[in-house]
Design an enzyme around this catalytic site. Structure first.
Site, short mmCIF file in Angstrom:
data_model
loop_
_atom_site.label_atom_id
_atom_site.label_comp_id
_atom_site.label_asym_id
_atom_site.label_seq_id
_atom_site.Cartn_x
_atom_site.Cartn_y
_atom_site.Cartn_z
N SER A 10 0.84 -1.20 0.00
CA SER A 10 0.00 0.00 0.00
C SER A 10 0.87 1.25 0.00
O SER A 10 1.99 1.22 0.52
CB SER A 10 -0.89 0.02 1.25
OG SER A 10 -1.56 1.26 1.36
N TYR A 16 -1.28 0.01 10.58
CA TYR A 16 -1.49 -0.61 9.26
C TYR A 16 -0.32 -0.23 8.34
O TYR A 16 0.25 -1.09 7.65
CB TYR A 16 -2.82 -0.10 8.68
CG TYR A 16 -3.09 -0.45 7.24
CD1 TYR A 16 -3.59 -1.71 6.90
CD2 TYR A 16 -2.90 0.49 6.22
CE1 TYR A 16 -3.87 -2.02 5.56
CE2 TYR A 16 -3.18 0.18 4.89
CZ TYR A 16 -3.66 -1.08 4.57
OH TYR A 16 -3.94 -1.38 3.25
N1 LIG Z 1 -8.94 -0.47 -0.67
C1 LIG Z 1 -7.89 0.34 -0.59
O1 LIG Z 1 -8.02 1.58 -0.57
C2 LIG Z 1 -6.51 -0.24 -0.50
C3 LIG Z 1 -5.41 0.63 -0.61
C4 LIG Z 1 -4.13 0.11 -0.53
C5 LIG Z 1 -3.93 -1.24 -0.37
N2 LIG Z 1 -5.01 -2.07 -0.25
C6 LIG Z 1 -4.74 -3.49 -0.06
O2 LIG Z 1 -5.38 -4.22 -1.08
C7 LIG Z 1 -5.61 -5.56 -0.61
C8 LIG Z 1 -7.03 -5.96 -0.95
O3 LIG Z 1 -7.94 -5.15 -0.19
P1 LIG Z 1 -9.36 -4.67 -0.75
O4 LIG Z 1 -9.32 -3.19 -0.90
O5 LIG Z 1 -9.73 -5.50 -1.92
O6 LIG Z 1 -10.31 -4.93 0.49
P2 LIG Z 1 -11.38 -6.07 0.81
O7 LIG Z 1 -12.32 -6.26 -0.31
O8 LIG Z 1 -11.91 -5.72 2.16
O9 LIG Z 1 -10.46 -7.37 0.89
C9 LIG Z 1 -9.68 -7.72 1.98
C10 LIG Z 1 -9.61 -9.23 1.96
O10 LIG Z 1 -8.71 -9.71 2.94
C11 LIG Z 1 -9.30 -10.86 3.51
N3 LIG Z 1 -8.79 -11.13 4.85
C12 LIG Z 1 -8.67 -10.29 5.88
N4 LIG Z 1 -8.21 -10.95 6.95
C13 LIG Z 1 -8.05 -12.24 6.57
C14 LIG Z 1 -7.63 -13.41 7.21
N5 LIG Z 1 -7.28 -13.41 8.50
N6 LIG Z 1 -7.59 -14.57 6.52
C15 LIG Z 1 -7.97 -14.60 5.23
N7 LIG Z 1 -8.38 -13.53 4.55
C16 LIG Z 1 -8.42 -12.36 5.22
C17 LIG Z 1 -10.78 -10.52 3.58
O11 LIG Z 1 -11.52 -11.70 3.76
P3 LIG Z 1 -13.07 -11.63 4.24
O12 LIG Z 1 -13.85 -11.33 2.98
O13 LIG Z 1 -13.32 -12.99 4.79
O14 LIG Z 1 -13.16 -10.55 5.27
C18 LIG Z 1 -10.97 -9.86 2.21
O15 LIG Z 1 -11.20 -10.83 1.22
C19 LIG Z 1 -5.28 -5.56 0.88
O16 LIG Z 1 -3.98 -6.08 1.05
C20 LIG Z 1 -5.28 -4.07 1.22
O17 LIG Z 1 -4.48 -3.80 2.35
C21 LIG Z 1 -6.30 -1.61 -0.33
#
Ligand SMILES: NC(=O)c1ccc[n+]([C@@H]2O[C@H](COP(=O)([O-])OP(=O)(O)OC[C@H]3O[C@@H](n4cnc5c(N)ncnc54)[C@H](OP(=O)(O)O)[C@@H]3O)[C@@H](O)[C@H]2O)c1
Length: 246
Positions: free
Chosen positions: A139, A152
């Site tokens: 990120s 985070y």
């Molecule tokens: N959205 C943003 O603005 C942003 C910005 C920078 C980086 N990111 C990164 O992008 C990546 C994807 O995030 P996203 O934005 O797509 O959010 P998201 O849709 O909320 O996805 C997060 C995923 O992580 C899974 N997860 C969390 N804890 C877990 C665990 N203990 N075991 C297995 N799975 C787990 C969640 O599973 P559940 O569905 O079961 O909860 C969900 O599928 C993450 O690494 C995040 O840090 C996001």
């Protein structure tokens, strides 16, 4: 030839969009997530889009003891791993992390320790294989600690450093490592936050990530303008930075 593509955290909104591109390319997917019902829906979607096969593995990635078993299952399911995308993560609550170490520890474990614990044997496997790509979603938050999300951010900074080290080690072994640094993306993770003008949609972010993997980029900021923004933010002198409300 169809590739074997592992997506860890496959129920993530961003990961789903990336996975759809591999399905369009008729690749075989091994999808890993903790919620069996959500994972089944993701797998069904990927099959419908043309994936040459989809295997589901349910695993809570916060449970570090379960990770060696996960790798054995992946290795059993596919004789060769071509792409491993690590996408799981949790934003958490910075205020709670300041009050309660258990919450901070969970954020560090899910966002960094589990990534390192999983990628240590994956890297060894790919090194032995002499091929493959590891893509790690870190990120922009890892580029500089801010008051509003530094726990985070610290986990993501560690993930970014880990990915850089892996790339440096494995580049000589035929294995490519790409670090993905998204900015603000509209996903369930950020649903509770106020949306500014720089917010990106998961579909375009997924496409950019897929292209970065295919092009064997080293570090991809997504969308690309975040590279410039973070360059400026990283270079603000600390005496000024500490006075800003970020
Ligand atoms: N959205 C943003 O603005 C942003 C910005 C920078 C980086 N990111 C990164 O992008 C990546 C994807 O995030 P996203 O934005 O797509 O959010 P998201 O849709 O909320 O996805 C997060 C995923 O992580 C899974 N997860 C969390 N804890 C877990 C665990 N203990 N075991 C297995 N799975 C787990 C969640 O599973 P559940 O569905 O079961 O909860 C969900 O599928 C993450 O690494 C995040 O840090 C996001």
């Amino acid at each position: 030839m169809s590739r074997n593509v592992v997506i860890v955290g496959a129920t993530s909104a961003i990961a789903q969009e990336v996975a759809r591109h591999f399905a369009d390319a008729r690749d075989r997917l091994l999808v890993v997530a903790r919620d069996a019902a959500k994972l089944q829906a993701v797998a069904k979607d990927l099959v419908a889009r043309g994936a040459s096969g989809v295997d589901e593995l349910v695993c809570d990635l916060a449970d570090l003891a379960a990770l060696p078993g996960l790798l054995s299952k992946l290795a059993e399911a596919a004789p060769r791993l071509d792409v491993v995308l690590v996408a799981h993560g949790v934003l958490g609550d910075q205020a709670e992390a300041e009050r309660d170490w258990a919450h901070a520890e969970m954020l560090l474990r899910v966002n960094f320790t589990s990534v390192a614990a999983l990628l240590t044997p994956v890297a060894n496997l790919l090194e032995k294989q002499g091929s493959g790509t590891i893509a790690i979603i870190s990120s922009v938050a890892g580029d500089r600690g801010r008051a509003t999300n530094y726990v985070y951010g610290a986990a993501k900074a560690a993930t970014t450093a880990f990915a850089s080290g892996l790339r440096n080690r494995l580049a000589k072994k035929g294995v490519h490592v790409v670090t993905i640094n998204p900015g603000f993306v509209a996903t369930p993770m950020t649903a509770h936050l106020k949306k500014g003008p720089l917010v990106a949609d998961p579909r375009s972010v997924g496409q950019t990530i897929f292209r970065a993997i295919e092009a064997k980029k080293d570090v991809a900021y997504v969308p690309g303008f975040w590279r410039l923004i973070m360059f400026v933010i990283r270079h603000i002198p600390e005496r000024i930075f500490k006075r800003l409300r970020l």
